[in-house]
Structure formats: C-alpha cells, structure tokens
Design a protein around this motif. Structure first.
Motif, PDB file in Angstrom:
ATOM      1  N   ARG A 212       0.832  -1.197   0.000  1.00 23.53           N
ATOM      2  CA  ARG A 212       0.000   0.000   0.000  1.00 23.53           C
ATOM      3  C   ARG A 212       0.869   1.251   0.000  1.00 23.53           C
ATOM      4  NH1 ARG A 212      -2.663  -3.886   2.930  1.00 23.53           N
ATOM      5  NH2 ARG A 212      -4.947  -3.946   2.802  1.00 23.53           N
ATOM      6  N   VAL A 213       0.424   2.274  -0.725  1.00 22.42           N
ATOM      7  CA  VAL A 213       1.033   3.605  -0.672  1.00 22.42           C
ATOM      8  C   VAL A 213      -0.057   4.570  -0.229  1.00 22.42           C
ATOM      9  CG1 VAL A 213       2.167   5.442  -1.956  1.00 22.42           C
ATOM     10  CG2 VAL A 213       2.708   3.052  -2.477  1.00 22.42           C
ATOM     11  N   LEU A 214       0.161   5.236   0.901  1.00 21.19           N
ATOM     12  CA  LEU A 214      -0.823   6.146   1.484  1.00 21.19           C
ATOM     13  C   LEU A 214      -0.305   7.574   1.453  1.00 21.19           C
ATOM     14  CD1 LEU A 214      -1.739   4.088   4.691  1.00 21.19           C
ATOM     15  CD2 LEU A 214      -2.854   3.993   2.466  1.00 21.19           C
ATOM     16  N   SER A 215      -1.189   8.514   1.160  1.00 17.19           N
ATOM     17  CA  SER A 215      -0.882   9.943   1.283  1.00 17.19           C
ATOM     18  C   SER A 215      -1.391  10.443   2.624  1.00 17.19           C
ATOM     19  CB  SER A 215      -1.531  10.740   0.153  1.00 17.19           C
ATOM     20  OG  SER A 215      -0.841  10.556  -1.050  1.00 17.19           O
ATOM     21  N   ILE A 216      -0.580  11.267   3.295  1.00 17.63           N
ATOM     22  CA  ILE A 216      -0.941  11.791   4.607  1.00 17.63           C
ATOM     23  C   ILE A 216      -0.784  13.298   4.578  1.00 17.63           C
ATOM     24  CG2 ILE A 216      -0.477  11.709   7.084  1.00 17.63           C
ATOM     25  CD1 ILE A 216       0.742   8.968   6.684  1.00 17.63           C
ATOM     26  N   SER A 217      -1.854  14.002   4.921  1.00 17.16           N
ATOM     27  CA  SER A 217      -1.821  15.465   4.935  1.00 17.16           C
ATOM     28  C   SER A 217      -2.271  15.971   6.294  1.00 17.16           C
ATOM     29  CB  SER A 217      -2.706  16.045   3.830  1.00 17.16           C
ATOM     30  OG  SER A 217      -4.045  15.609   3.981  1.00 17.16           O
ATOM     31  N   LEU A 218      -1.826  17.164   6.637  1.00 25.13           N
ATOM     32  CA  LEU A 218      -2.064  17.737   7.959  1.00 25.13           C
ATOM     33  C   LEU A 218      -2.866  19.020   7.818  1.00 25.13           C
ATOM     34  CD1 LEU A 218      -1.477  17.836  11.031  1.00 25.13           C
ATOM     35  CD2 LEU A 218       0.614  19.061  10.472  1.00 25.13           C
ATOM     36  N   ASP A 219      -4.008  19.062   8.525  1.00 28.60           N
ATOM     37  CA  ASP A 219      -4.832  20.270   8.558  1.00 28.60           C
ATOM     38  C   ASP A 219      -4.557  21.032   9.849  1.00 28.60           C
ATOM     39  OD1 ASP A 219      -6.690  22.223   8.241  1.00 28.60           O
ATOM     40  OD2 ASP A 219      -8.433  20.959   8.593  1.00 28.60           O
ATOM     41  N   ARG A 220      -4.828  20.403  10.957  1.00 29.74           N
ATOM     42  CA  ARG A 220      -4.540  20.981  12.268  1.00 29.74           C
ATOM     43  C   ARG A 220      -4.339  19.846  13.258  1.00 29.74           C
ATOM     44  NH1 ARG A 220      -9.311  20.334  15.005  1.00 29.74           N
ATOM     45  NH2 ARG A 220     -11.161  20.065  13.702  1.00 29.74           N
TER      46      ARG A 220
END
Length: 754
Positions: free
Chosen positions: A744-752
């Motif tokens: 698996r390749v996952l994208s991780i993004s940060l909002d707060r």
C-alpha cells in the motif's frame, strides 16, 4: 487533523480458479487476495474481512449487490456490497457451514426470479451442491448433482434466452478435463412430459435418459437435468464463464493447458464448439515462471459488454484482452498485479521516484506512478528479480542498483538496464543520466538463478544466445510488438515476466544462514548485511564496499542472536542495528576509502522482548534513534546518553513490527510512524525540545492491512515538493508491506493538530 488516503494497493490474486467474479451491472471485479476479498472498480480497491482461511471462490449476484465467498475454512459467506459517495458499504448476511464437509473451490450465485437466490457450490468432492432461498431469505441445501470424476474447479450459470420464462444453463468445469452443462427449468414446463424451447415445441431429446432433480424456492419449483459434455482442453479446466454478446450466448473456459477457449452453440445442430482461443502458444509454453510462463490460466472472466476478457495466472497478475473490431482480433491491455504471498520488505529509490518490493512469492517488483496526460495511477513497471528462494530483504544502492537477500546464504546486486530506465522516463517522467556501458536488458540462463546481461533486447536475440561466461541464455521467439520500448502503456504480465529483468552485477558471500537484514548507505558506497543466527559467531554484521564489492574486515560484533534491522543515518556517519537479543547498537563510521567501524553505544536491555525495527530521527534531533519491539512499545533514545533510559516510550495494542521517522520537521515537531503486528498504523507528533507527544492519529480500519505489517517507510521527498490540494500541508507518502499479500502507498496530509 491528519487525513489519510490510499494512492495505491498492489494485491495479487489467489491462485484459485473461482476466487474472482465480475459483476456486469456495476462493473465490479471481486477477487480473493490472501484472506481478503479485494474489490476492483477499476482503479479503487476495498477489503472485506471475515474468513479465517484463504479465499478460494467468489461469485456476484448481478443487480442484487450480493456476493458469496468460499474459503479454506469450509464456510461460504454472503455479503451485501454497495458503492456510494466514493465509499464501500458492506454487510455480512449469512454464513454457511458446508455439509458434508468440503472445501469450496467453486461458487455461482444467481437470481432465479425477483424473490429468490440460487447458489451452486462445489469443491473437493465430485458433486455439485445446490442451495436456494425458502423462508426468511436464507439459503438452504436442496439438491446434489453428480457426474464429474474429479474435483470441480468452476461453476457458472446464465439464462438460456432473453425471455422472462427462459430456462437456465449451469456449466461445471472439473479436473477430469471436461465441461458439463446442466439445464434448469421451471417445473411447470417439465410436468407436461418434456421441455419446451423458445418456440413452444417440446424438446424430448434433451431429457432423454436424464434424471430430473427438484429444487423448491419460496414461491416456485425448478428441475435440473444434464444437457451436454464439452471436450477440447488437454489439461485441468479451471474456470468457465458465460456472456451474451449480440443476443448470442458464449462460454469462456480457462485451462491449465495455457489457453482461454470461447465456445458457441451451433444453431442448426445445437452442438457446442470452440470458436476462439487465446493464450500462450509459443516456444515458452510449458516452461517455468522464471522465463515468464503462467503455468496455466486459473481464471477467465467476461466484461459486461463481452468486449473484454480477463485472466489470472500463477503469478497473481491480471491479464486483460480487449476486442478490436477494426482489426477483428483480441488485443492485450493494462491489468493489475501484486505479490501472491507475504510482502516481506520494501525500499524507495534514493530520490523516491519508484518503490521496490519483495516477498515470499520469490519475486522483486518495481512500482511507479504512470503519468498519462492529467491522469496519474500506480502500476508495476518491472519485475527485476524472479528467484528460486523467498526474498526477505531489499535496499537500493545508489541511483541504478539494488541489493536483495533471500533464504540463501548470499546477497545479489542488480543493475538497472537501459530498457527499464527508458520505460520509466517515457511513462513516469523519471529521468536518469544513463551510462552507455549499462546493458540493454537481462535474461535467465537455462537451469540458472542469475540474471545475465545481454546486449540488445531479449526479443531480438536468437534462441540459444551464449553469454560471455559461456552460459546459454533462454530466449523466446516473440514478435516485435511484445517489446516494451515502443509501448505507451505500462508493461503487461507477459512483458513483466520476460522483458523487465535486471542483470545481476555481483554476489556477496560470507554469511552462514539465510539473510535477515540489508541496508545501503544513501550515497550507495556501503552495504551492511546480516543473517539468521542463534550464536555469536553468526550474529555478525558484514559490510561491503560497493566500488569493488569487497568485504570490510573484521565483521561487526554486538549481537548474540539474529539482527532484525539495519539502518544508516541520514549523514551516512553511523549504522544502527537491532536484534532478537533485545538490544540495539550504534557503530560510528570513520574514513571514506576503506572506512572503519567502531561500536560507540549500545543498550543490552533496551526492551523486555526482541526488537523488530529501528530507525534514525532527522539529524536536527541530535543523534536520536527509535526502536520498536515485541513488547508492544516504541522507544526514543539519544545516542551516547549515559543514562541509558529512553526519552519517550510509546505503547501499542500489539507488537510493533516497523517504525520510521519523517526526514524533516513539521511545524518544529518530529513525525513518527509506527506499525504493528495487528495491522495498525499510528502517526505521532513529538515536541522537539521535550520529545513529549503533542498529538497522534491512527489509520482507519478501512485503509489498514488486516495482518502483520512487515515494513513501513516514508517516501524520501520533502513536503514542499508535494503540496496537497485544498490548503492542507502534505506530510508526504508512506509505503506499507504486509503479510496479507498487499503493498500500500498512502498519502498523509495535515490540517490541524488535535
């Protein structure tokens, strides 16, 4: 708040003929992958959990959003599946325990009418077991059909005509090399003394000497009679599938004789004949997987419109053929692929441009992102290594090489060939400064395990080409259109197995047992390796120089049992090792040419149980390492700290199998990813000054693996190069390998942060 999204799942199909079905109403392709049910539509994948054994067979009831799955746990499960708002919704409806006990190998699920379902199941007995709904919409066993002399590998059912009161045809395929057809009629027709065709005339011949088997549903009754016996395959028949094309009923069969056959009913006589064959009819037929042979087609399925067929072979990859009406021929298209057994290790390219994976299916695979105009999608672009041993560890060596270790006492180093570099440049935008001395491609000598470099692409070389060392190379007589150099699509399965091998540069000797860990310094100058060990003599770390592949003596000693992981620091000045003896050790590296190593720190009682993984924090953290162990803890340590106490201890619900820290700070915080034996993934944000946990997030159940995660790695790209849409700050991508055959390749993004 942290957001997770799945960019890529590579899941190989189970090597069971009935472990897949394609729903004509929704376009959903469901297939077994390990203990999971994978859903392909056609670029999104979801996982259903519930069976305790490997999935053997799957069938979808068209228009009812219901699928049935049979597994090695001798159970059949019914699921309701929906796809709304880009999300899967699934519910378990019923579990059937087979009686008499048999392992289901084939299922077919159909709607007899608006109210009733019919399920036919078969497997490790020569009989077909028929289930139908009565009261409370539960499937109940009613009829047993006999006739085959071997295990039944596939079942398929369809209506004979488009009329509302049409009879049904059930096809069964067996290891006895025959296909049997069974006719299903409503009892209102058969009670009149004979069967009626679409014109109303009675067909006495079809019922001659046939025993009628009665099936009762909640509102109607049906009878089963034997219809026809089809002969034409030379080996076991693994799969049969029906499809109505332009009003004409066609049957597709897949066999161990490496062929797909399409059967049509001759209108005047009613005899079923083979009209089309697809498959491997070449010099490679019957050869081993090392030279690309499938070892037979295990699955064959129609698309909804009958203009495409898919097939699954022993390599776990899906082949797709599309019918070209202009050329009046079937043309191979882009399928999906993945490992068929546990994915043991992964490694990103030094610049993060592609991902290497290796596993217990004895293959090494290269995955990259295909850029097709504005569309982007991940695919397997090369299969550099097809081995005879399970491959346990891998790492990239500089920009053009990788090293892998298997269940043998040596390691192998491979060079990237020009053919693969050109393919990645053209389709993925991955640009490299090619060296003219690199070989064009590679091939495997007859009865050999080493990929030999060849000048000129394999399909342009004659059979029996002799390598410089005298080995005779195995070659095919494939036509020029099989070459990957001119293709505008990712390689298909035939090309992956034959034309994307990487030549072997060197073998690294010295270990006495199976390789357990390997790591390369970021500049590609040094390679550290370890093997399985139960004594001090074998629990050593051997270091090789990549310039001349010479081992640096003496080997590094610190552990008493197997070394489980090796990692070089980002600046390349230190080497971290962890082991089953519950300790970690750090070696300092001195000098550039013929460097020397010195043990500068270790902790003999770092964990209460074995340590399974370790990693370095960014250099700004001042020599910090992270370890994770079977004691369900992950600990942060400062190297050369005299207190020998961890600066932070994180607990998990299961043994920790992999840890990795982002190579840069995010909002002045360290970002740590932790994976467990239960498939959980947690992201921790740690204060730089105190190492206190500022916040942490866990991966949702719908995105995580269902079994142990074997490796977890952040993609080596700075966050500034991968800004996400919508204003969120991208943390980048993380790759996961697991025991459930999935990558698996996952994208991780940060909002707060919460």
């Amino acid at each position: 708040m942290v957001k997770f999204s799945t960019d890529y799942i590579a899941a190989g199909g189970n090597r069971n003929p009935a472990a897949a079905d394609w729903d004509e109403a929704t376009g959903l392709l469901a297939f077994g992958s390990g203990r999971n049910v994978a859903l392909w539509k056609p670029s999104t994948i979801s996982i259903l959990e519930g069976h305790t054994g490997s999935i053997n067979c799957i069938s979808v009831a068209s228009t009812r959003q219901i699928l049935a799955s049979g597994a090695a746990d001798a159970t059949i499960k019914l699921w309701r599946v929906g796809y709304q708002n880009n999300q899967w919704e699934t519910t378990l409806l019923q579990t059937i325990q087979t009686e008499p006990r048999f392992i289901p190998l084939a299922l077919t699920l159909s709607t007899l009418d608006l109210d009733n379902l019919l399920l036919a199941a078969a497997g490790t007995r020569g009989d077909i077991y028929v289930y139908a709904t009565r009261s409370e919409q539960k499937l109940i066993h009613q009829v047993t059909l006999s006739g085959h002399e071997g295990w039944i590998r596939s079942l398929a059912i369809t209506s004979e005509h488009d009329e509302a009161n049409s009879a049904f045809l059930l096809a069964s395929a067996s290891q006895d090399k025959y296909i049997r057809l069974w006719r299903i009629r409503k009892n209102a027709d058969s009670e009149k003394g004979g069967a009626q065709d679409s014109n109303g005339s009675i067909d006495f011949e079809s019922l001659l000497s046939n025993k009628a088997h009665r099936v009762e549903t909640s509102s109607k009754s049906y009878s089963f009679t034997f219809e026809a016996l089809l002969l034409g395959h030379d080996d076991w028949i693994y799969k049969v599938s029906w499809r109505r094309i332009a009003g004409k009923l066609r049957l597709l069969s897949a066999s161990a004789d490496n062929s797909l056959a399409m059967w049509d009913s001759d209108a005047p006589s009613g005899v079923w004949i083979c009209t089309t064959r697809l498959g491997e009819i070449s010099a490679q037929k019957g050869s081993t997987t090392a030279t690309g042979s499938m070892g037979g087609f295990w699955i064959g399925l129609w698309s909804a419109d009958g203009q495409s067929v898919v097939s699954l072979g022993r390599t776990g990859s899906w082949r797709l053929w599309n019918y070209d009406s202009d050329r009046q021929r079937w043309v191979q298209g882009v399928g999906i692929s993945g490992h068929t057994r546990s994915v043991m290790d992964i490694a990103w390219a030094t610049d993060g441009s592609y991902l290497l994976s290796t596993g217990s299916d004895q293959t090494t695979r290269l995955h990259a992102e295909w850029i097709d105009g504005r569309k982007r999608s991940w695919h397997e672009f090369a299969r550099p290594q097809i081995h005879g041993y399970d491959v346990n560890s891998i790492d990239t060596v500089g920009a053009f090489q990788f090293v892998s270790g298997a269940d043998e006492k040596l390691l192998r180093v491979f060079d990237e060939p020009k053919s693969t570099a050109e393919l990645l440049r053209r389709l993925c935008g991955i640009r490299t400064a090619l060296e003219e001395k690199l070989p064009e491609a590679a091939n495997i000598p007859v009865l050999g395990l080493s990929n030999k470099a060849v000048q000129g692409t394999p399909e342009n070389l004659p059979n029996g080409t002799v390598a410089p060392d005298g080995d005779v190379l195995s070659q095919s007589n494939d036509s020029a259109d099989m070459a990957i150099q001119d293709s505008s699509d990712p390689p298909n399965e035939d090309d992956l197995a034959r034309h994307t091998l990487w030549p072997e540069r060197e073998k690294l000797y010295g270990h006495g047992y199976e390789i357990s860990a390997v790591a390369a310094r970021h500049d590609g100058s040094l390679i550290a390796t370890a093997c399985k060990a139960s004594s001090l003599d074998h629990a050593v770390i051997r270091v090789f120089e990549a310039q001349d592949w010479r081992e640096l003596k003496p080997p590094l000693r610190a552990h008493s049992l197997t070394v489980t992981s090796l990692r070089f620091s980002d600046d390349g000045r230190s080497l971290l090792s962890t082991g089953r003896d519950r300790q970690w050790a750090v070696f300092a590296i001195y000098g550039n040419k013929s460097p020397t190593f010195r043990l500068i720190d270790n902790n003999l009682k770092a964990h209460s149980r074995m340590i399974l993984s370790g990693c370095w924090a960014p250099t700004t953290a001042g020599g910090m390492i992270v370890t994770g162990g079977r004691d369900k803890t992950s600990k942060l340590w400062l190297v050369l700290d005299t207190s020998k106490e961890p600066k932070q201890t994180l607990t998990a619900s299961a043994p920790i199998t992999a840890v990795d820290m982002l190579s840069h700070l995010v909002r002045d915080m360290l970002v740590l990813a932790v994976a467990t034996e239960g498939g959980d993934v947690s992201i921790y944000f740690l204060e730089m000054a105190t190492f206190a946990v500022k916040s942490y997030y866990s991966l949702e159940d719908t995105l995580r693996p269902v079994t142990s995660i074997t490796q977890l790695l952040w993609r080596p790209l700075p966050a500034s190069e991968d800004e996400s849409r919508g204003g969120d700050e991208s943390l980048g991508q993380v790759a996961l390998s697991s025991d459930d055959c999935c990558l698996r390749v996952l994208s991780i993004s940060l909002d707060r942060l919460k």
